[in-house]
Motif scaffolding. Structure first.
Motif, PDB file in Angstrom:
ATOM      1  N   GLY A 220     -93.872  84.994  -3.461  1.00 33.78           N
ATOM      2  CA  GLY A 220     -94.409  86.349  -3.407  1.00 33.78           C
ATOM      3  C   GLY A 220     -93.506  87.399  -2.817  1.00 33.78           C
ATOM      4  N   ALA A 221     -92.216  87.056  -2.595  1.00 29.48           N
ATOM      5  CA  ALA A 221     -91.318  88.083  -2.080  1.00 29.48           C
ATOM      6  C   ALA A 221     -90.982  89.061  -3.198  1.00 29.48           C
ATOM      7  CB  ALA A 221     -90.042  87.450  -1.552  1.00 29.48           C
ATOM      8  N   GLY A 257     -95.201 103.747   5.448  1.00 33.06           N
ATOM      9  CA  GLY A 257     -96.416 103.297   6.109  1.00 33.06           C
ATOM     10  C   GLY A 257     -96.209 101.959   6.801  1.00 33.06           C
ATOM     11  N   GLY A 258     -97.167 101.631   7.671  1.00 31.13           N
ATOM     12  CA  GLY A 258     -97.089 100.351   8.370  1.00 31.13           C
ATOM     13  C   GLY A 258     -97.178  99.193   7.387  1.00 31.13           C
ATOM     14  N   PHE A 259     -96.417  98.139   7.645  1.00 26.44           N
ATOM     15  CA  PHE A 259     -96.440  96.930   6.827  1.00 26.44           C
ATOM     16  C   PHE A 259     -95.837  97.136   5.444  1.00 26.44           C
ATOM     17  CE2 PHE A 259     -98.301  92.700   5.904  1.00 26.44           C
ATOM     18  CZ  PHE A 259     -98.032  92.116   7.127  1.00 26.44           C
ATOM     19  N   HIS A 260     -94.947  98.134   5.300  1.00 24.27           N
ATOM     20  CA  HIS A 260     -94.331  98.374   3.997  1.00 24.27           C
ATOM     21  C   HIS A 260     -92.893  97.868   3.910  1.00 24.27           C
ATOM     22  CE1 HIS A 260     -97.197 100.784   1.481  1.00 24.27           C
ATOM     23  NE2 HIS A 260     -97.846 100.751   2.646  1.00 24.27           N
ATOM     24  N   LYS A 262     -90.284  98.184   6.403  1.00 22.38           N
ATOM     25  CA  LYS A 262     -89.226  98.921   7.090  1.00 22.38           C
ATOM     26  C   LYS A 262     -88.431  98.018   8.037  1.00 22.38           C
ATOM     27  CE  LYS A 262     -92.044 101.833   9.104  1.00 22.38           C
ATOM     28  NZ  LYS A 262     -93.324 101.232   8.653  1.00 22.38           N
TER      29      LYS A 262
HETATM   30  P1  ADP Z   1     -93.106  97.623   8.674  1.00 19.69           P
HETATM   31  O1  ADP Z   1     -91.962  97.573   9.618  1.00 19.69           O
HETATM   32  O2  ADP Z   1     -92.933  98.662   7.614  1.00 19.69           O
HETATM   33  O3  ADP Z   1     -94.416  97.774   9.373  1.00 19.69           O
HETATM   34  P2  ADP Z   1     -92.449  94.882   8.039  1.00 19.69           P
HETATM   35  O4  ADP Z   1     -91.031  95.015   7.643  1.00 19.69           O
HETATM   36  O5  ADP Z   1     -92.721  94.337   9.392  1.00 19.69           O
HETATM   37  O6  ADP Z   1     -93.215  96.267   7.864  1.00 19.69           O
HETATM   38  O7  ADP Z   1     -93.116  93.997   6.914  1.00 19.69           O
HETATM   39  C1  ADP Z   1     -94.489  93.685   6.918  1.00 19.69           C
HETATM   40  C2  ADP Z   1     -94.711  92.337   6.270  1.00 19.69           C
HETATM   41  O8  ADP Z   1     -94.317  92.354   4.923  1.00 19.69           O
HETATM   42  C3  ADP Z   1     -93.947  91.205   6.909  1.00 19.69           C
HETATM   43  O9  ADP Z   1     -94.793  90.102   7.036  1.00 19.69           O
HETATM   44  C4  ADP Z   1     -92.826  90.928   5.946  1.00 19.69           C
HETATM   45  O10 ADP Z   1     -92.409  89.578   5.982  1.00 19.69           O
HETATM   46  C5  ADP Z   1     -93.434  91.278   4.623  1.00 19.69           C
HETATM   47  N1  ADP Z   1     -92.420  91.760   3.674  1.00 19.69           N
HETATM   48  C6  ADP Z   1     -91.412  92.612   3.931  1.00 19.69           C
HETATM   49  N2  ADP Z   1     -90.659  92.826   2.853  1.00 19.69           N
HETATM   50  C7  ADP Z   1     -91.226  92.121   1.850  1.00 19.69           C
HETATM   51  C8  ADP Z   1     -90.903  91.911   0.466  1.00 19.69           C
HETATM   52  N3  ADP Z   1     -89.839  92.513  -0.096  1.00 19.69           N
HETATM   53  N4  ADP Z   1     -91.670  91.075  -0.239  1.00 19.69           N
HETATM   54  C9  ADP Z   1     -92.742  90.467   0.326  1.00 19.69           C
HETATM   55  N5  ADP Z   1     -93.092  90.622   1.613  1.00 19.69           N
HETATM   56  C10 ADP Z   1     -92.354  91.427   2.380  1.00 19.69           C
END
Ligand code: ADP
Ligand code: MG
Length: 571
Positions: A220-221, A257-260, A262
């Protein structure tokens, strides 16, 4: 002394069978096996002590690695790293468990996802050398000679023959490893001429399996896809043309946004100072080798750092041009981390809002009105990040999802939207223009010079009790250095305990060879770097060991700066 044969070793082991463990000392030395040489360098004191240190040396006439698998440093480092894994795999297939304590184990320092120069396996024109440890078998303190024979004359040759010869490996896998490493080094070396501080290739896989598992996310990446306006391309020597997102020099802001995704992007950039093994997903995520992650680290000790660029008069007249604290605050620790990184030669700063001190990063207009300038010692980073680039050429890549203040000062704005980057520079600039004048900069002119510091050699002491040198690496983030426990948990670009070991040994080496109460930290770092460049990592240890990995001056400085005993003066 001419090398004895494997039969001599067999005879010796039979003779000391049943004797006290101390009799194992007799087997120290070198033994010629039919197709390699075994060197028993150090014999453990008892079956529960740290295991014995051994080396296997296979001449290239027998190992037969083709020249193109080891030509040039990029390839030979990758090959050595590959062979360390192969040796570890082969060692995992033999049985171990040959008596008390560590009896029967054979272990090599296994590389992780990063490809680092290591002392575990060395490849040259003449030899392949593997350095590993083995638990010499005993029942209690009685030598189990037959078990030792089965191990050293049975298991061990099997491991060596199963891993250190070209014919025992998958040639296609070796080719992939060495070519990928060469491409990554080529790409990193090209960044500067491309005007970039980092490159993230299209189709890279950035997320990791978990916070404690650095392998790529299994399912799912979302593969990385560069926004067209930031797309760069390059012809690599092996992979040919690749495209990806280029992060230009200057100030780059990552929003969203959060969880996107970054922090995931920034973490990949952070690790991009190192190369990665094929299949990692970050093989072509490559960053300026002098990029340093910066974070707040309240509680750390700080010694004599000039943080006056960021922080003016502190309460009760504490000095900020020679700031020391046993318990730095979030903001003062982050300021010190930046100045120390600059002192050590950082060219790129990487900052994530998740681990930054908010009052160090921004101060909004309302707060500026309530707490007027003379009562607020901090000039926030937003007011310094541009001058840092313009005056010193130091770029910043910064994750900030919570404040638009950085729109004013950013050259590039990358918006992470559901793991897909979008170039939002123009929009962010348009928004910034609408609020022009609302945010008053507190920039007090120049960034200022980073004052050199001279460490006092007597403040660094690797001794403990009767031991002149006592260095114990508990994990990549914790070292016992003499009497002191060194906490490196905030130094996130240390990726391996073997690097930590090299860093701790480098402090000891530098203390003995270069710290004279005159040389500055920068001069000492440069001297250690050229020692290693000239003589290899072995220059850092007192005898050949197999568990050192390449270090950067930036982390060496970070470790030195975190020694609570460190004292410095101005030159
Ligand atoms: P943010 O800093 O924007 O809040 P994160 O970088 O911490 O977000 O990512 C949130 C979640 O999404 C993490 O669990 C991360 O492993 C997952 N994630 C990040 N990039 C991808 C991607 N390209 N594909 C799938 N999941 C991802
Ligand atoms: Mg985050």
């Amino acid at each position: 002394m001419t090398a004895r044969s494997d039969d001599d070793l067999r005879g010796l082991l039979r003779r000391i069978d049943g004797a006290g463990y101390g009799a194992y000392q007799e087997i120290r030395g070198r033994y010629a096996f039919p197709d390699f040489e075994l060197s028993i360098d150090h014999v453990q004191g008892d079956p529960f002590a740290a295991p014995s240190r051994l080396r296997a040396l296979v001449p290239q006439s027998a190992a037969r690695f083709p020249e193109e698998t080891r030509r040039g440093k990029s390839r030979s480092v990758a090959l050595a790293s590959f062979l360390a894994c192969a040796f570890a795999d082969a060692a995992g297939r033999v049985r171990g468990g040959r008596g008390s304590g560590k009896s029967g184990i054979v272990e090599i320092d296994r590389p992780g996802q990063e490809v680092l120069e290591r002392t575990a396996v060395l490849v040259s024109e003449r030899f392949v050398e593997a350095r590993f440890v083995a638990g010499l078998p005993a029942a209690g303190r009685r030598i189990l000679g037959r078990e030792a024979e089965a191990m050293l004359l049975g298991d061990l040759p099997e491991i060596v023959r199963g891993s250190l010869f070209y014919a025992s490996n998958d040639p296609a896998a070796i080719e992939r490893a060495v070519l990928a490493n060469e491409d990554a080094d080529f790409l990193r070396a090209a960044l500067d001429s491309m005007g970039l501080v980092a490159f993230v290739a299209d189709d890279s896989v950035l997320p990791r399996r978990s916070g404690v598992d650095d392998r790529p996310l299994a399912g799912g990446a979302i593969p990385f896809e560069s926004p067209p306006s930031l797309r760069a391309s390059i012809d690599l020597p092996n992979a040919g043309r690749v495209t990806g997102m280029g992060i230009p020099r200057g100030v780059t802001l990552v929003v969203g946004g959060g969880f996107h995704g970054k922090s995931t992007l920034l973490a990949a950039i952070e690790r991009g100072v190192y190369n990665h093994i094929p299949g990692d997903g970050r093989e072509l995520v490559v960053t300026d080798p002098a990029a340093m992650k910066i974070r707040a680290e309240d509680g750390r000790r700080v010694e004599g750092v000039d943080i006056s660029s960021f922080i003016g008069g502190l309460p009760f007249g504490a000095r900020t041009d020679f700031f020391s604290s046993d318990n730095a605050s979030g903001s003062t620790s982050q300021a010190a981390n930046i100045i120390e990184a600059l002192e050590a030669g950082a060219r790129v700063l990487l900052i994530d809002e998740d681990t930054a001190a908010t009052n160090f990063m921004i101060r909004d207009q309302r707060m500026r009105e309530l707490v007027v300038d003379e009562n607020e010692p901090i000039t926030p980073f937003v007011d310094k990040v541009r001058i840092l680039y313009e005056e010193k050429g130091v770029s910043t890549v910064l994750v900030a999802g919570g404040s638009g203040d950085y729109f004013d000062v950013a050259d590039t704005v990358i918006w992470m939207n559901a793991y897909v980057p979008i170039d939002a520079t123009a929009e962010a600039k348009a928004i910034a223009a609408r609020y022009l004048g609302e945010r008053k900069s507190e920039d007090r002119g120049r960034f200022g010079d980073v004052a050199a510091r001279v460490p006092l050699p007597e403040s660094i002491d690797p001794s403990r009790g009767r031991r002149e040198v006592s260095i114990r690496v508990h994990s990549r983030h914790a070292v016992q250095f003499g009497e002191e426990t060194l906490d490196l948990s905030a130094v996130s670009q240390i990726v391996d305990a073997s690097q930590t070991r090299a860093i701790a040994e480098a402090i000891r080496h530098a203390r003995g060879k270069w710290m004279d109460g005159q040389r500055s930290i920068k001069e000492i770092l440069d001297a250690v770097e050229s020692d290693v460049a000239r003589s290899g990592l072995d220059v850092l240890s007192r005898y050949p060991v197999g568990d050192l990995a390449a270090l950067r001056s930036l982390e060496l400085a970070a470790a030195l700066n975190r020694l609570r005993s460190l004292r410095v003066k101005r030159p």
